[in-house]
Design a protein around this motif. Sequence first.
Motif, PDB file in Angstrom:
ATOM      1  N   ALA A   1       0.805  -1.232   0.000  1.00  0.00           N
ATOM      2  CA  ALA A   1       0.000   0.000   0.000  1.00  0.00           C
ATOM      3  C   ALA A   1       0.836   1.281   0.000  1.00  0.00           C
ATOM      4  CB  ALA A   1      -0.980  -0.018   1.165  1.00  0.00           C
ATOM      5  N   PRO A   2       1.849   1.414   0.855  1.00  0.00           N
ATOM      6  CA  PRO A   2       2.582   2.684   0.862  1.00  0.00           C
ATOM      7  C   PRO A   2       3.454   2.917  -0.367  1.00  0.00           C
ATOM      8  CG  PRO A   2       2.837   1.531   2.941  1.00  0.00           C
ATOM      9  CD  PRO A   2       2.245   0.563   1.978  1.00  0.00           C
ATOM     10  N   THR A   3       3.876   1.863  -1.054  1.00  0.00           N
ATOM     11  CA  THR A   3       4.789   2.095  -2.185  1.00  0.00           C
ATOM     12  C   THR A   3       4.047   2.257  -3.497  1.00  0.00           C
ATOM     13  OG1 THR A   3       5.083  -0.279  -2.325  1.00  0.00           O
ATOM     14  CG2 THR A   3       6.840   0.974  -1.281  1.00  0.00           C
ATOM     15  N   THR A   4       2.881   1.639  -3.623  1.00  0.00           N
ATOM     16  CA  THR A   4       2.173   1.797  -4.887  1.00  0.00           C
ATOM     17  C   THR A   4       0.872   2.527  -4.620  1.00  0.00           C
ATOM     18  OG1 THR A   4       0.953  -0.241  -4.675  1.00  0.00           O
ATOM     19  CG2 THR A   4       3.094  -0.386  -5.730  1.00  0.00           C
ATOM     20  N   ASN A   5       0.184   2.814  -5.682  1.00  0.00           N
ATOM     21  CA  ASN A   5      -1.107   3.444  -5.579  1.00  0.00           C
ATOM     22  C   ASN A   5      -2.142   2.355  -5.340  1.00  0.00           C
ATOM     23  OD1 ASN A   5      -2.868   5.542  -5.729  1.00  0.00           O
ATOM     24  ND2 ASN A   5      -3.036   5.484  -7.952  1.00  0.00           N
TER      25      ASN A   5
END
Lengths: 404, 260, 323
Positions: free
Chosen positions: B179-183
């Motif tokens: 979740a934090p690295t991709t959309n």
Amino acid sequence: MRLSRTVPAALALALLSTSFSTPAARAADSGPIKIALITDMSGVYAALAGPGAAEAVKMAVEDFGGKVLNRPIVVDVVDHRNQGPIANAKAREEFDNGAELALDMTNSATALAVAEVAKERHKLAIVTGGATSALTGAACNKYTYHYAYDTYALAHSTGSYIAGAGGKTWYGIVPDYAFGAQMLSDFTDAVEAKGGKFIKADKMPLGTTDFSSYMIAAKNAHPDVLGLLNAGADTVNSMKAAKQFQLDKQMKIAVGLLFLSDVDALPDVFAGSRITTSWYWNEDKAARAWADRYAARMHGLRPTDIQAADYSATWQWLSAVKAAGTVDADAVVKYLDGRQFNDFYAHDGQWRARDHRVTHDMYVVDVLPKEEVKEPHAWFKILQTIPGARAFRPESQSTCKKDW
Amino acid sequence: MLRVVNFAHGAMYMLGAFATYYGAQLFHVPFFAALIIAPLAVGAFGILLETTLLRRLYGLDPIYNLLLTFALVLVIEDVMRLLAGPLGSPYSTPDALGGITNLGFTLYPTYKLFVIVVSLVVCLAAWWIVELTPVGARIRAATENPVLVRALGIDVRRLVTGTFGVGVALAALAGVLAAPTTNVQPSMGDSVIIYTFAIVVIGGLGSIVGSIAAGFALGLLQTIGAIVFPPISTTLIFIVMVIVIVFRPAGLFGKPESAR
Amino acid sequence: MTQRIGPVALILAVVGLALPWLVYPVVAIDLACFALFAVSLDLLFGFVGLLSFGQALFWGGGGYLAAITLARTHVDAGIAIVIGIVYAMLLAAIVGAIAVRRAGIYFAMITLGVAQIQYFSAFQLTDITGGENGLNLHSRGTLFGFALENDRLYYYVALVLIALAVWFAVRLVRSPFGGVLRAMRENETRTIALGYRVNRYKLAVFTIAGGLAGLAGALYAIGNHLAGLEMVDWHTSGAVVMMTVLGGVGTIFGPIVGAGLFESLDYFVSKMGAFDFFGVHIPSIGEETNMVMGFVFALCVLLFRRGIVGEILARVGKRPGSG
């Protein structure tokens, strides 16, 4: 007609209830004039065009009085679902059912597909959403105008502005497909013309979501500018990674293609990037006045440049039909070619006859960090206005083989 | 393990990410809590799917499970698209894990290190449970000879359901980590599922060690491939998969008997 | 034998002839092409028991090759179609040589994997394929000197070719060759014991199915003036599996019905605007057609595994696929 006699009676009955003649004949001279808005109504581009574009076109029709040549104007909104074959089939169906203009075509694949249909059916297509400069190059044709922006204008406006302002060394993050290759070559031309250069351009394989190794490489290369020459989810993910590595504190970040709606969705991600847009709702009084009317109808949303372009293109086309006295595409093209115009969207607009590029001012803008945004949706700060003649590919370099 | 090829695994991964996002938006669930809560929630959803739908097809060719889960992907993805929109939602890196760590030879984002550590721990734990604990022994036995295991008085159904739920929860955990690295967006599962299949097939269906080893090896291979010859890096994994299936049909770590 | 398929074939023939007058002709073209595509999958899944999850490899391969030929040369469209078919069959022969030795999930995974290789190649070889922009054709060209631009004319030309291909498939499964296939499905070990080289039969069917999918894809690409990435995408492979299962595996005509149903459902759902569903406002579900398809398909897998035509045949007391 003869076919019906050979099929069983029951089927013949069913057939009778449908129209036999090609519907195009019906709409020849009377009845409503139809505009087909072929756009993405629910996919990834729906926010930058989609329902907002439909509203904008309807506004234009209303403002025009709802009638032209004493015939009512109707708008058909068609969802192309971002697929070339669907756009192709729907455009055919629309033209055959009496549509005189196909508009929008968000995403290059659908734009190129509809351009071919327009050429074949001798009806007009005005592309606002699609990006590829091939529409006025290798794929140019008499019946297609490219209205809002293109890959060339984005790259040359952003590239030459930043390089001219001291951003001489560039590090490129480029998706490894057609759009990326086009952007890189256009950006390279623009940057080199201003005495800058790309020290490196990393090609991202399709579906890359982890950009960290590229960001480390970019950080270690110490360029003046990081060029994210991508679009959509790639831009989001690479921008996130760039911020994770704090590249935004160290260099300028230029993004290839970005719309107001993208920033609406992810303001924190895009703050600090530098882009080019064909229009900004807060650029001047006229733009703002129209945007206010739009916002009143769209629950306070501000229009993207594509939605404004759809309004403008509809208005300009209706005016041309009125002036030419006919919806016939050949006559309208004859009227439009070379014509200059101005409206709230297009400043110094011109329907270029050479390759059917519509040129107008473009704007290099910065996406502001949240704390500097003074009112909702006011994300951009205009840095420079690039005149149409410089922003778009010069006529002398046109690759369009004009055959009309 | 279960001879259930779950096409919906990618969708579960996506749901894990969305659970994290909505957890934070609606209930202010912090990231570290989401690491536990989201997999539990999605795992429960997985168990629901297993008991109400997938179970009906166990007597049949596993192909039918593949087909059903494929249908589920279409439904789940579109429902999420209706709910959340196609564009996706942002989820920022937790503050404690932002920033960059200096590893001596290179700089690396702290969050990525965290992901690597968590993945390693989870993989080791999964391997340990399946290979070295009594529960794992039962699971392995149940897949090899369900009739015999049932005769021994073990509830195979519950075992299968539980294993499926854990598998889904792990997919959701991967989603939380992503979740934090991709959309966070509805189609995010699409891009991972095919790779996941390839990795599992290469490692050997039913072999956890195989999947872990293949996963890490291919990640490495892909990164190297991307540097040496970018155009091929996306296809590399499938080329490896085809080669493996030709020469070692059961996968690198699989037992050769299970060709079907 | 003939009287059993007679009614179904007759209905299909009548609908086939009337179709471009009932729906928009280009939609009719798409439908007919997908019907043949589904038949190609059924030949494989229904009669050899091999589920290809990468059938778009041949559909897209045939489509791209035909489009590339038409875009780059001025040959007859017939030649472009033949090139598309030959390419698809070549691919099928190569992939099949590897894949038919495996069954079940592994077979599905190999076909999916190879199809992905082609997908990425099509995406990245932009000079040849146009990448994500697709390969647009200026015209459909000519077939034996006749211009194909009229949509209805093109439909009927395509329909003749597709009908011939389906007829060929029906002949094939009803021939002694088809008898061996059935024996293989029912008891592979015994068939091997009887001296049949099972893998050769499988490879032959795989190659033929590849050729049929290639023909369907070529006709689709030319019909749409466009070969795009959708044609090689794994979702397309999945869609054709859904059509086949929905219509009825192992019935040949079932997949045609399945394709028709699937495409028309898609067409109508995508035309639906916003509506209220038990008080819940649903915005346009244009892009959400998958949800409806997925739901229908899930029901089909859970409750009607014989598919529509299979179920009908079973109800009227005839065993499906029993020749």
